[in-house]
Structures are given as structure tokens and as C-alpha cells.
Design an enzyme around this catalytic site. Structure first.
Site, short mmCIF file in Angstrom:
data_model
loop_
_atom_site.label_atom_id
_atom_site.label_comp_id
_atom_site.label_asym_id
_atom_site.label_seq_id
_atom_site.Cartn_x
_atom_site.Cartn_y
_atom_site.Cartn_z
N ASP B 192 36.04 46.56 50.23
CA ASP B 192 37.08 45.78 49.53
C ASP B 192 36.62 44.34 49.47
O ASP B 192 36.01 43.84 50.42
CB ASP B 192 38.40 45.81 50.31
N ASN B 200 42.42 35.84 41.59
CA ASN B 200 43.27 36.31 40.49
C ASN B 200 44.51 35.45 40.34
O ASN B 200 44.88 35.08 39.23
CB ASN B 200 43.69 37.76 40.78
N HIS B 205 43.26 36.10 35.47
CA HIS B 205 42.60 37.41 35.40
C HIS B 205 41.19 37.35 34.85
O HIS B 205 40.33 38.13 35.23
CB HIS B 205 43.46 38.37 34.57
N ASP B 209 38.15 39.08 36.58
CA ASP B 209 37.24 40.03 35.94
C ASP B 209 35.79 39.60 36.12
O ASP B 209 34.90 40.42 36.38
CB ASP B 209 37.55 40.15 34.44
N ASP B 235 39.87 45.87 43.41
CA ASP B 235 38.68 45.29 44.05
C ASP B 235 38.09 46.26 45.07
O ASP B 235 37.47 45.86 46.03
CB ASP B 235 39.05 43.96 44.72
N ARG B 256 23.67 42.35 54.40
CA ARG B 256 23.14 41.74 53.18
C ARG B 256 24.21 41.65 52.10
O ARG B 256 24.34 40.64 51.40
CB ARG B 256 21.95 42.56 52.67
#
Lengths: 191, 330
Positions: B192, B200, B205, B209, B235, B256
Site C-alpha cells: 500500500d 489526493n 486527483h 493519478d 493505492d 529498495r
């Protein structure tokens, strides 16, 4: 109407006026970007609306657009297949003209669903013939005029073509042959 | 040679004397023979009879009057002539020939033109039909290709996420069921984005995006070619590593990913800061009997652990059996 005809109109429009023209044309008239499938069947009347819309967009008459399409069909790089198929009709231009009597049948044995208009050729005098074109495809005589002009060049013949407006369900093309062998023409090998 | 009626009617004919010598050839037949002066030479100098078998003498031909013969040209063996023989005057034979089914290539090879065929001959119509057929076959093949292309595209769209180009939940189901049924061990990583909601809410938005697209790029560059990166929605991402169960390597990968995700992302002169929380489960061969949902639940449980630990970190799911056996040894 077989998509082949609409596709030919599309190819003509793209080749002559450009891809951008065609895209905005189809956005306006066909609800978005659109390309015809040659082997699918479309509504008969659509073909003639396409021509009228093209004429309107280019400020030309529908007759002029159709004659240009006829010229395009046999003179351009992608018209080679049709040019060859037509040239099988005769060894010289005169033979070819008389083969137009069979154009409908000749196209039918190649492609059953094409249903080209019926043509009939009659000799008027030594150097002139008339070609009667039925009006199942209104205006097809103009397409034929374009095709015949190009094919005359192809055979090396010099010819005058006069289109008379439809009358009693048929239009007439009058061809006056000035010279059989005006130029060498384009080479045609049978295979 | 003077022109005979046969030259007009049957330009591909051969006229033989009683002894089998060539008396005359039709003008088109003469083109096939390409001999300066064939008259007087023997029929078998130029032709062989392929069917029926065993015809090697002229006397054998006449009894076959009216029957179908197949001739080969001695100097162009690949071309066959379909022929029929009939009695002619003075004990001679006349053979009328056609190019048969090999017409198209023969026309090319011998440079035949319109005038080489009698107007009553259907050869020109056959050539016309062959070309028409080729043109139509091309149109139909083009249509098939376009449909095939559209099908592939539709399938790709059905299995991919429009925003990021990653694979989607439907693709994940296929991948997992394939791995499970082919008994391949694998690891599943659920991820997540941290602070995504914040981006957001504050930047809108479009910024969100953009961040999702950048995150997708990061994930794709970090994994190997054979690994799958899936966007579940929002997400949430899932990564599938076939044949990888080494915790050390998975840890390095996770570190990483987190480092890369924490790099600032620029959008419209604004800077977005995100990070990632990761939960990992490793499915060894002995655990493959469980369901895909089960494995996803395990990864989700491990992810929950990472969030509980303060986010921006990774955790491994510990199978109950492993925990139990550790407890036993305590």
C-alpha cells in the site's frame, strides 16, 4: 452495399484529402473515427450519403467527386488490382469497351455480393458507342466516366467521353474514339 | 508457314504426319517450343506423353483418339499440356492442347499475350478469376488479421489496468491459479502507498493519478522480467515472484522499493512525498494446497503488521505451523 465500395471511397478520400480530413469527416458524419471493412455489408443508402457529404465538404458536385473516385480506382498505386481485372476484358480499348456489357456478370463470378449496375454497350457509328448505365447505383455513370478515361490512357487510346443525365431509369455515356493507338499505353501482361 | 484454319481456331495445336514428324504447329504452340524450325522433327523430340503411361511411339497415339492425354515439354518439363488427339488426313494426327491448370505460371514463363488465345478459349477468363480470387483472399486475410489484432487488444485491456498499464485483479487470479496448479513455489507481496490519500486530498486527483503512475514505474523497474506487478485498485498493489522464497532477497527488494517510493515526485510545480508499506508471504511447495484467497489474506495480514509497526517498512507472514514449532522449542 458491400463494404468494398465504401472502403474505396474511404481510400480515395484519405489518398486525396489526407488522413486528418477523413478523421474529422467521420467524426462529423459517422460518430467517431471509422474505417470500412471491405467484406462486410453496409446500408445501401450510406454509400450515396458518403459521396454527397464529401462533395459538400470539398465544395464540389457529387458528379465530380464520383468521377474523381473512378479515376482514383484504376490509376493509383492501390488501384492496380482493379486495373488489371478490367484489362482482362479486352486486348484493345474497343474490345474492352464491348466487354462492359458483361461487367456485371464478370464482377459477379469474382464477388457474388457486389451487384454492380448493369451496363449495355451499343455502337452508334464507326467511332462512337453509347454505354447505358442503369440507375441501381445513382450516379455510377460518373464513376464509369473516370474509370474509362483512365483505362483509355492505359490502353493508349484517345477518347472523348460525354455523360448525359439519367432519363427513364438509365444514364448514358457516349464515347467517341479519336484514335485507337494514340500512345503506347501501359504494359499489361496476363499473369 | 501459311496460316491454316486450325491456327485461328486452335492456336495450340500440333499436326503430325503418319510417321510422327511435325507437319505444322499452331502459332501459340510454336511459342512454347522455342525451336527455330520444328517442322520435320519428331514429335518425341519435343514432347513426352506422361499419361497414359507407356506411350513412346506415334502408333500408340491414334488408338487414344478423343481421350485425355497429358504431355510434358521436354525443354520445360514443369509445364504440362492437356491434349486430345484426332485422325487427320494422309494418316496424320492432329493434337489440340491447352495449358490446363498450370495456365497462370505458363503464361508468365512463355510470355503469352491476349492474342495467343483463341477468343473462344476460356483461358483469359480463368486468369481473370485467379487474380480476382487472389485479391479477395487478400481482403479476407487482412480482415482476419485486423480481427485477430482487435482480439489481442481486447484481451490485453481485459487484463490490464488502464491508468498504470500494470496487470489487474483479473490477471492476478489467472497468475495465482496457474502457479498453484503447476506446483511452483512463489512469494506474494502486498503493498500500500503511505500518505497517498494525503496527496489526493491536498493536490487533487490528477496529482494522485500521476503518483500512481510513478509508483507503477518504480515497481516495474525494481522487479525481474518474469515477476508480475498488479494494481488491485486505489493505492493497493500486489507483486508475484515465481520461484523466489529467499527471505534475504525479498528483504533487499522491499527495502529498495521503500527507498525508491520515498523519492519526491514532482507534479505541476508541487512536490508529493509518499512511501510504501509491504506485507510478504512465501508459499513453499508444501503449502500449495491452500487457496489463492488464503495467500492474499496472509500477505494482507503481514501488511497490517507493517502498518502497525509505523508504516514504511515490510513484514513477513509467519505460517501458524512455523510459529507453533518455534513455541515448542522454547
Amino acid at each position: 452495399m458491400l463494404g468494398l465500395i465504401n472502403k474505396a471511397i474511404e481510400n480515395f478520400a484519405i489518398d486525396t484529402y489526407g488522413k486528418r480530413f477523413w478523421n474529422s469527416f467521420t467524426r462529423r458524419h459517422l460518430n467517431g473515427e471509422f474505417t470500412f471493412e471491405p467484406l462486410l455489408e453496409y446500408e445501401h443508402a450510406l454509400t450515396f450519403r458518403l459521396i454527397d457529404w464529401l462533395a459538400e465538404a470539398r465544395s464540389k458536385t457529387s458528379a465530380d467527386i464520383m468521377e474523381d473516385i473512378g479515376t482514383f480506382l484504376v490509376s493509383q498505386r492501390n488501384g492496380e488490382a482493379l486495373r488489371r481485372l478490367l484489362r482482362f476484358g479486352g486486348a484493345n480499348f474497343v474490345e474492352f469497351i464491348f466487354s462492359l456489357d458483361e461487367l456485371n456478370e464478370r464482377s459477379e463470378i469474382a464477388l457474388k455480393d457486389l451487384n454492380l449496375p448493369q451496363l449495355s454497350v451499343e455502337r452508334i457509328n464507326q467511332n462512337s458507342v453509347s454505354v447505358r448505365v442503369d440507375q441501381s447505383w445513382p450516379g455510377f455513370e460518373h464513376v464509369m466516366a473516370g474509370i474509362l478515361h483512365s483505362l483509355a490512357d492505359d490502353y493508349g487510346a484517345l477518347v472523348f467521353i460525354n455523360v448525359s443525365p439519367p432519363e427513364g431509369g438509365s444514364a448514358y455515356l457516349v464515347l467517341e474514339l479519336i484514335q485507337h493507338h494514340f500512345t503506347e499505353g501501359r504494359k499489361f501482361s496476363l499473369a | 508457314m501459311t496460316q491454316t484454319p486450325y491456327d485461328i481456331l486452335c492456336p495450340f495445336h500440333i499436326s503430325l504426319s503418319a510417321t510422327g514428324c511435325i507437319r505444322h504447329l499452331g502459332p501459340s504452340m510454336a511459342k512454347l517450343i522455342k525451336s527455330e524450325n520444328p517442322v520435320g522433327k519428331h514429335f518425341f523430340d519435343f514432347y513426352s506423353v506422361e499419361r497414359p503411361y507407356g506411350i513412346v511411339k506415334t502408333e500408340q497415339i491414334l488408338p487414344l483418339e478423343g481421350k485425355k492425354l497429358l504431355l510434358a515439354l521436354n525443354f520445360a518439363e514443369e509445364y504440362r499440356l492437356k491434349a486430345v488427339a484426332a485422325k487427320a488426313d494422309e494418316g496424320g494426327i492432329i493434337l489440340n492442347c491447352s495449358l490446363g491448370i498450370g495456365l497462370q505460371s505458363a503464361v508468365q514463363y512463355f510470355n503469352l499475350t491476349y492474342n495467343d488465345f483463341a477468343p473462344s478459349d476460356l483461358a483469359i477468363e480463368m486468369l481473370y478469376l485467379l487474380e480476382a480470387k487472389a485479391a479477395i483472399r487478400k481482403a479476407s486475410r487482412d480482415l482476419t488479421h485486423r480481427l485477430q489484432g482487435a482480439k489481442v487488444m481486447a484481451e490485453e485491456q481485459a487484463y490490464s489496468d488502464a491508468l498504470t498499464g500494470l496487470q489487474n485483479r483479473r490477471a492476478l487470479e489467472v497468475i495465482l491459479s496457474r502457479l498453484i496448479s503447476s506446483r511452483v513455489s512463489f512469494s506474494l507481496m502486498q503493498l500500500d502507498l503511505d500518505r497517498f490519500k494525503n496527496v489526493n486530498d491536498t493536490l487533487g486527483h490528477a496529482a494522485g493519478d500521476h503518483v500512481l503512475q510513478k509508483a507503477a514505474e518504480v515497481l516495474q523497474t525494481v522487479v525481474r522480467n518474469e515477476d508480475a506487478v498488479i494494481r488491485l485498485g486505489g493505492d493497493e498493489f500486489v507483486l508475484v515472484f515465481a520461484n523466489l522464497k529467499d527471505r534475504r532477497r525479498l528483504s533487499i527488494l522491499s527495502e529498495r522499493i521503500i527507498v525508491e517510493m520515498q523519492k519526491p515526485i514532482f507534479f505541476d510545480n508541487q512536490v508529493c512525498h509518499i512511501s510504501a508499506s509491504i506485507g510478504i508471504t512465501t508459499i513453499t511447495a508444501d503449502r500449495l494446497n491452500n487457496s489463492a484467497e488464503n495467500f492474499l489474506r496472509e500477505a494482507d495480514q503481514a501488511l497490517y503488521q507493517s502498518k502497525a509497526n509505523g508504516k514504511s517498512c515490510y513484514s513477513f507472514y509467519e505460517p501458524v505451523e512455523a510459529v507453533l514449532s518455534e513455541l515448542k522449542h522454547m
